[in-house]
Design an enzyme around this catalytic site. Structure first.
Site, PDB file in Angstrom:
ATOM      1  N   CYS A 119       0.813  -1.225   0.000  1.00  0.00           N
ATOM      2  CA  CYS A 119       0.000   0.000   0.000  1.00  0.00           C
ATOM      3  C   CYS A 119       0.845   1.272   0.000  1.00  0.00           C
ATOM      4  O   CYS A 119       0.342   2.351  -0.309  1.00  0.00           O
ATOM      5  CB  CYS A 119      -0.952  -0.002   1.188  1.00  0.00           C
ATOM      6  SG  CYS A 119      -1.899  -1.532   1.296  1.00  0.00           S
ATOM      7  N   HIS A 261      -3.255   6.829   3.180  1.00  0.00           N
ATOM      8  CA  HIS A 261      -3.692   5.549   2.620  1.00  0.00           C
ATOM      9  C   HIS A 261      -5.103   5.254   3.134  1.00  0.00           C
ATOM     10  O   HIS A 261      -5.397   5.391   4.311  1.00  0.00           O
ATOM     11  CB  HIS A 261      -2.722   4.456   3.054  1.00  0.00           C
ATOM     12  CG  HIS A 261      -3.158   3.079   2.692  1.00  0.00           C
ATOM     13  ND1 HIS A 261      -3.710   2.771   1.465  1.00  0.00           N
ATOM     14  CD2 HIS A 261      -3.138   1.917   3.399  1.00  0.00           C
ATOM     15  CE1 HIS A 261      -4.001   1.489   1.435  1.00  0.00           C
ATOM     16  NE2 HIS A 261      -3.679   0.947   2.596  1.00  0.00           N
ATOM     17  N   ASN A 291     -10.103  -0.535   0.271  1.00  0.00           N
ATOM     18  CA  ASN A 291      -8.647  -0.499   0.232  1.00  0.00           C
ATOM     19  C   ASN A 291      -8.165  -1.002  -1.127  1.00  0.00           C
ATOM     20  O   ASN A 291      -8.312  -2.179  -1.437  1.00  0.00           O
ATOM     21  CB  ASN A 291      -8.098  -1.368   1.378  1.00  0.00           C
ATOM     22  CG  ASN A 291      -6.592  -1.285   1.493  1.00  0.00           C
ATOM     23  OD1 ASN A 291      -5.908  -0.852   0.582  1.00  0.00           O
ATOM     24  ND2 ASN A 291      -6.083  -1.723   2.634  1.00  0.00           N
TER      25      ASN A 291
HETATM   26  O1  UT7 Z   1      -3.475  -1.769   3.810  1.00  0.00           O
HETATM   27  C1  UT7 Z   1      -3.241  -2.501   4.977  1.00  0.00           C
HETATM   28  C2  UT7 Z   1      -4.243  -3.593   5.048  1.00  0.00           C
HETATM   29  N1  UT7 Z   1      -4.864  -3.876   6.269  1.00  0.00           N
HETATM   30  C3  UT7 Z   1      -5.452  -2.997   7.104  1.00  0.00           C
HETATM   31  O2  UT7 Z   1      -5.371  -1.823   6.984  1.00  0.00           O
HETATM   32  C4  UT7 Z   1      -6.230  -3.586   8.242  1.00  0.00           C
HETATM   33  C5  UT7 Z   1      -6.195  -2.744   9.478  1.00  0.00           C
HETATM   34  N2  UT7 Z   1      -7.159  -3.243  10.440  1.00  0.00           N
HETATM   35  C6  UT7 Z   1      -8.460  -2.946  10.349  1.00  0.00           C
HETATM   36  O3  UT7 Z   1      -8.879  -2.193   9.497  1.00  0.00           O
HETATM   37  C7  UT7 Z   1      -9.378  -3.518  11.384  1.00  0.00           C
HETATM   38  O4  UT7 Z   1      -8.606  -4.199  12.382  1.00  0.00           O
HETATM   39  C8  UT7 Z   1     -10.441  -4.492  10.800  1.00  0.00           C
HETATM   40  C9  UT7 Z   1     -11.446  -3.721   9.984  1.00  0.00           C
HETATM   41  C10 UT7 Z   1      -9.764  -5.546   9.943  1.00  0.00           C
HETATM   42  C11 UT7 Z   1     -11.194  -5.167  11.932  1.00  0.00           C
HETATM   43  O5  UT7 Z   1     -11.797  -4.180  12.775  1.00  0.00           O
HETATM   44  P1  UT7 Z   1     -11.598  -4.278  14.366  1.00  0.00           P
HETATM   45  O6  UT7 Z   1     -12.366  -3.187  14.959  1.00  0.00           O
HETATM   46  O7  UT7 Z   1     -10.116  -4.326  14.639  1.00  0.00           O
HETATM   47  O8  UT7 Z   1     -12.319  -5.625  14.689  1.00  0.00           O
HETATM   48  P2  UT7 Z   1     -11.737  -6.892  15.469  1.00  0.00           P
HETATM   49  O9  UT7 Z   1     -10.803  -7.661  14.590  1.00  0.00           O
HETATM   50  O10 UT7 Z   1     -11.256  -6.452  16.808  1.00  0.00           O
HETATM   51  O11 UT7 Z   1     -13.067  -7.734  15.643  1.00  0.00           O
HETATM   52  C12 UT7 Z   1     -14.145  -7.279  16.462  1.00  0.00           C
HETATM   53  C13 UT7 Z   1     -15.285  -8.258  16.328  1.00  0.00           C
HETATM   54  C14 UT7 Z   1     -14.837  -9.709  16.473  1.00  0.00           C
HETATM   55  O12 UT7 Z   1     -15.874 -10.403  17.141  1.00  0.00           O
HETATM   56  P3  UT7 Z   1     -15.764 -10.701  18.711  1.00  0.00           P
HETATM   57  O13 UT7 Z   1     -14.533 -11.529  18.870  1.00  0.00           O
HETATM   58  O14 UT7 Z   1     -15.674  -9.370  19.373  1.00  0.00           O
HETATM   59  O15 UT7 Z   1     -17.051 -11.435  18.991  1.00  0.00           O
HETATM   60  C15 UT7 Z   1     -14.741 -10.190  15.044  1.00  0.00           C
HETATM   61  O16 UT7 Z   1     -14.914 -11.585  14.939  1.00  0.00           O
HETATM   62  O17 UT7 Z   1     -15.853  -8.153  15.012  1.00  0.00           O
HETATM   63  C16 UT7 Z   1     -15.887  -9.441  14.394  1.00  0.00           C
HETATM   64  N3  UT7 Z   1     -15.715  -9.285  12.957  1.00  0.00           N
HETATM   65  C17 UT7 Z   1     -16.738  -9.034  12.132  1.00  0.00           C
HETATM   66  N4  UT7 Z   1     -18.054  -8.888  12.346  1.00  0.00           N
HETATM   67  C18 UT7 Z   1     -18.830  -8.617  11.271  1.00  0.00           C
HETATM   68  C19 UT7 Z   1     -14.571  -9.328  12.231  1.00  0.00           C
HETATM   69  N5  UT7 Z   1     -14.827  -9.118  10.940  1.00  0.00           N
HETATM   70  C20 UT7 Z   1     -16.165  -8.937  10.848  1.00  0.00           C
HETATM   71  C21 UT7 Z   1     -17.035  -8.664   9.768  1.00  0.00           C
HETATM   72  N6  UT7 Z   1     -18.353  -8.516  10.033  1.00  0.00           N
HETATM   73  N7  UT7 Z   1     -16.577  -8.537   8.505  1.00  0.00           N
END
Ligand code: UT7
Length: 334
Positions: A119, A261, A291
């Site tokens: 990225c 980004h 993204n």
């Molecule tokens: O260019 C670089 C590429 N990557 C990035 O930039 C990624 C950077 N990270 C992020 O953008 C975020 O960490 C994510 C969007 C990937 C995830 O958001 P988050 O607020 O960090 O969520 P989390 O991983 O802490 O998950 C929170 C909850 C979890 O459930 P529990 O364990 O709290 O019950 C996940 O299982 O949200 C759940 N979850 C979802 N729920 C609905 C994870 N993905 C999803 C989804 N839909 N797509």
């Protein structure tokens, strides 16, 4: 314009961008994985992403964006001295997509190379272009950031499939003349391979060539530790921007627009908060494209130029982070 050190200065003379027509909405994703529109909007800021049509490749996206950039710069393909193509989703491993684009554009014999920095690719490529202009080696460089990422995403993995889309942008970078108040101040690029395992695409290289086992284990798709990347994204982009401002003795108040980004709107908000820069001075286009890796910064910039937000003479701060972990910033006077 030559600087006090006797170098030339580079400037962005024209930009272009293209997002494929087909759109994949959050509602569409609800049918594929256990997710919902509200969660995706709140946690990422994304509403939809664009997906290439059958037979449309990364080089085709780049071609459309490059034509627009050349037109705005009043340059022809035959003027291009070098093509730098930032991508992690090339048409194929070999030949590089820069050469494919050279052929499609009808550009003449010139240096044409892909830049693989995920990225941060566009910021890295702009940094390289700036150096070639500064030394006087080249006068006109086409810098592209384009991706077809949806093919590297597992549409049964809700952690990743909601994030990525296809698209691309291009900038024509030229030598600034003495009367142009338009130039790159400086750029600041970094890499930290010690945390490279946070975001990987395991298969397809010499380490893991394609086999049936690769396909069975879905190793041809991206794997990401999202929460950890989030923290490093905020930290690295904030540090790179600090560096750019300090190196040029510029305060956040002197910056008209920050173009980060576009990975997650919450990452963008955290970086803006770090500087005390209000969100209305930050270009956010993530809602419409998700993204698109190396493409996000130049697509967001082009959109803000075309709709009149970005004006000539303004200070613009670009910043990005990506797999590697790579990160960088580039401060320019547009
Ligand atoms: O260019 C670089 C590429 N990557 C990035 O930039 C990624 C950077 N990270 C992020 O953008 C975020 O960490 C994510 C969007 C990937 C995830 O958001 P988050 O607020 O960090 O969520 P989390 O991983 O802490 O998950 C929170 C909850 C979890 O459930 P529990 O364990 O709290 O019950 C996940 O299982 O949200 C759940 N979850 C979802 N729920 C609905 C994870 N993905 C999803 C989804 N839909 N797509």
């Amino acid at each position: 314009m030559s600087t006090s050190q006797g170098f030339y200065r580079s400037r962005i003379a024209g930009t272009g961008s293209y997002l494929p027509e087909k759109v994949l909405t959050n509602k569409d994703l609800e049918k594929l994985v256990e997710t919902n529109d509200e969660w995706i909007r709140e946690r990422t800021g994304i509403v939809h992403r664009h997906i290439v049509a059958e037979g449309e490749y990364t080089s085709d996206i780049a071609l459309k964006a490059s034509h627009m950039a050349l037109e705005q710069a009043h340059k022809k393909a035959s003027d291009i001295d070098m093509i730098l193509f930032a991508t992690v989703s090339p048409d194929q491993v070999m030949p590089n997509t820069a050469c494919v684009l050279q052929e499609k554009l009808g550009a003449r014999d010139c240096m044409a190379v892909d830049i693989s920095a995920a990225c941060t690719g566009f910021v890295y490529a702009m940094t390289i272009a700036d150096q070639f202009i500064k030394t006087g080696m080249y006068k006109t460089i086409l810098v592209v950031g384009a991706e077809v990422l949806h093919k590297y995403v597992d549409y049964t993995d809700r952690d990743t499939c909601i994030l990525f889309g296809d698209g691309g942008g291009a900038a024509v970078v030229t030598r600034a003349t003495d009367d142009q108040d338009s130039y790159v101040y400086s750029s600041h690029c970094h890499a930290d391979g010690s945390i490279g395992d946070l975001f990987v695409l395991p298969a397809g290289g010499s380490k893991m060539p394609f086999t049936q086992q690769v396909l069975d284990e879905k190793s041809q798709y991206v794997r990401m530790k999202g929460r950890e990347i989030f923290k490093h994204a905020v930290r690295t982009m904030s540090q790179c921007c600090d560096e750019a401002l300090k190196a040029n003795n510029i305060t956040p108040d002197d910056v008209a627009w920050v173009i980060p980004h576009q990975a997650n709107v919450r990452i963008i908000e955290a970086v803006a908060k770090h500087f005390g820069i209000p969100m209305d001075k930050v270009v956010v286009e993530i809602e419409d494209m998700g993204n698109t890796s190396a493409a996000t910064v130049i697509v967001a910039m082009d959109k803000a130029i075309k709709d009149g937000r970005i004006q000539r003479g303004q200070n613009i701060l670009l910043t990005a982070f990506g797999a590697g972990i790579t990160s960088g910033s580039l401060l320019l006077r547009y």
